[in-house]
Design an enzyme around this catalytic site. Structure first.
Site, PDB file in Angstrom:
ATOM      1  N   ASP A 189      -4.661  -0.790   5.222  1.00 58.23           N
ATOM      2  CA  ASP A 189      -3.283  -0.469   4.790  1.00 58.23           C
ATOM      3  C   ASP A 189      -3.283   0.808   3.949  1.00 58.23           C
ATOM      4  O   ASP A 189      -2.402   1.654   4.065  1.00 58.23           O
ATOM      5  CB  ASP A 189      -2.715  -1.607   3.926  1.00 58.23           C
ATOM      6  CG  ASP A 189      -2.364  -2.833   4.736  1.00 58.23           C
ATOM      7  OD1 ASP A 189      -2.878  -2.975   5.850  1.00 58.23           O
ATOM      8  OD2 ASP A 189      -1.581  -3.667   4.236  1.00 58.23           O
ATOM      9  N   ALA A 216       0.841  -1.212   0.000  1.00 54.64           N
ATOM     10  CA  ALA A 216       0.000   0.000   0.000  1.00 54.64           C
ATOM     11  C   ALA A 216       0.870   1.254   0.000  1.00 54.64           C
ATOM     12  O   ALA A 216       0.563   2.243  -0.680  1.00 54.64           O
ATOM     13  CB  ALA A 216      -0.938   0.004   1.205  1.00 54.64           C
TER      14      ALA A 216
HETATM   15  O1  PMV Z   1      -0.107  -8.217   6.328  1.00 54.86           O
HETATM   16  P1  PMV Z   1      -0.741  -7.027   5.709  1.00 54.86           P
HETATM   17  O2  PMV Z   1       0.064  -5.777   5.808  1.00 54.86           O
HETATM   18  O3  PMV Z   1      -1.141  -7.276   4.282  1.00 54.86           O
HETATM   19  O4  PMV Z   1      -2.062  -6.689   6.562  1.00 54.86           O
HETATM   20  C1  PMV Z   1      -3.271  -7.328   6.293  1.00 54.86           C
HETATM   21  C2  PMV Z   1      -4.336  -6.978   7.277  1.00 54.86           C
HETATM   22  C3  PMV Z   1      -5.568  -7.874   7.153  1.00 54.86           C
HETATM   23  O5  PMV Z   1      -6.497  -7.441   8.145  1.00 54.86           O
HETATM   24  C4  PMV Z   1      -5.219  -9.324   7.404  1.00 54.86           C
HETATM   25  C5  PMV Z   1      -6.202  -7.763   5.776  1.00 54.86           C
HETATM   26  C6  PMV Z   1      -6.948  -6.452   5.513  1.00 54.86           C
HETATM   27  O6  PMV Z   1      -7.221  -6.184   4.331  1.00 54.86           O
HETATM   28  O7  PMV Z   1      -7.295  -5.740   6.461  1.00 54.86           O
END
Ligand code: PMV
Length: 320
Positions: free
Chosen positions: A155, A111
């Protein structure tokens, strides 16, 4: 040797066109946030810096703290989604990105990169500020859906944000409340190779499909923890924040996204004096975050350095 006054047909990356996006820590509520529940996150002081430059020989360069990143077919599709939103051609633009956070381990690098590239691309158009903001949102959402499939948008919000915030996407649009949290040191340890977010989100979806009556109440608990966590953060009640992080970690383990490596790191941090510790992001690998008071922070960092790479951030960032 090139002459400083020489003109070339290829535009060089220009600082005027440089744009940034931030990484993030999810402090409470990851995964449940995908189902409309409340979560709490904080933008990091660092993330991605990007420059989009018109070019007849388009270059892709992504460098990060541990080396350089190959732009695979999926990343190229994500870039194409961003360019499409601005009606620019990916075949006529170079993209140079520098990441100052670890990649693909729950700190929101995709992001951060999408926001930086979209902001830089917007500067090549004549959109006014409001239109540019709307298109940047659209472009980042399109890029994130290439990387993550179904995503909550947290994100994306953090990459555009400046500090702590509560987030929910209950009604199909993001509701974001800024939180006024006193400055504190947060410790991040990358203790295992990351797992793809889309895979972890899909595994939770399968669990919920099979056992909705058990999983939905767990999601409600995540939501309640995020609300209590937001209050404790704003009041600077750090030992409560730590206890709520530990509870949150228990729920993440219940829905199957923790791993032995992540659990061991949380235990090691707590044994070294952390007030609380939990995985951050999608889990299945990647990073944990630990909260410590001034007396124990160095011991916690030393304990975690045995297990992986350790970073320390003072949050909220002082560069809003
Ligand atoms: O691991 P990351 O930075 O992609 O975080 C994802 C967070 C989740 O809650 C698992 C997915 C989301 O879209 O919120």
């Amino acid at each position: 040797m090139s002459n400083a006054n020489e003109t070339t047909s290829e535009a060089q990356p220009s600082a005027a066109n440089e744009a940034t996006g931030r990484g993030k820590l999810i402090v409470f509520g990851e995964h449940a946030v995908v189902y409309g529940h409340r979560a709490v996150a904080c933008s990091l002081p660092r993330g991605a810096t990007a420059v989009v430059t018109p070019s007849s020989q388009p270059r892709r360069s992504v460098t990060h703290v541990d080396g350089s990143l190959e732009i695979d077919e999926r990343a190229e599709r994500a870039l194409a989604a961003i360019f499409d939103t601005f009606e620019l051609s990916p075949r006529h633009h170079s993209v140079d990105v520098e990441l100052s956070i670890p990649v693909g381990c729950g700190l929101g690098s995709s992001a951060a990169m999408a926001v930086a590239v979209a902001r830089s691309a917007a500067r090549l158009t004549d959109l006014d500020e409001d239109d540019a903001r709307g298109r940047i949102d659209e472009a980042v959402a399109a890029s994130e859906s290439v990387f993550h499939g179904k995503s909550s948008g947290i994100d994306h919000a953090a990459a555009l944000g400046t500090g702590f915030f509560a987030f929910s996407n209950t009604h199909g649009w993001p509701e974001i409340t800024s939180l006024d949290v006193p400055e504190h040191r947060w410790i991040v340890a990358r203790v295992a190779p990351p797992a793809p977010t889309s895979q972890m989100v899909a595994s939770v979806a399968t669990l919920r499909q099979r056992h909705p009556q058990q999983v939905d109440p767990i999601f409600e608990r995540f939501d309640a923890l995020a609300s209590a966590g937001a209050q404790a953060l704003e009041a600077g009640r750090w030992s409560d924040v730590g206890a709520l992080m530990d509870l949150n970690q228990g729920l993440l383990s219940a829905i199957g996204v923790s791993t032995p490596d992540l659990e061991s790191a949380c235990y090691a941090a707590r044994e070294a004096g952390a007030l609380g510790a939990k995985l951050t992001g999608a889990g299945g690998g990647g990073c944990i975050i630990a909260l410590a008071n001034d007396d124990s922070a160095d011991d916690v960092m030393t304990a975690l350095q045995e297990l992986g790479q350790v970073y320390s951030y003072t949050l909220p960032p002082s560069n809003p």
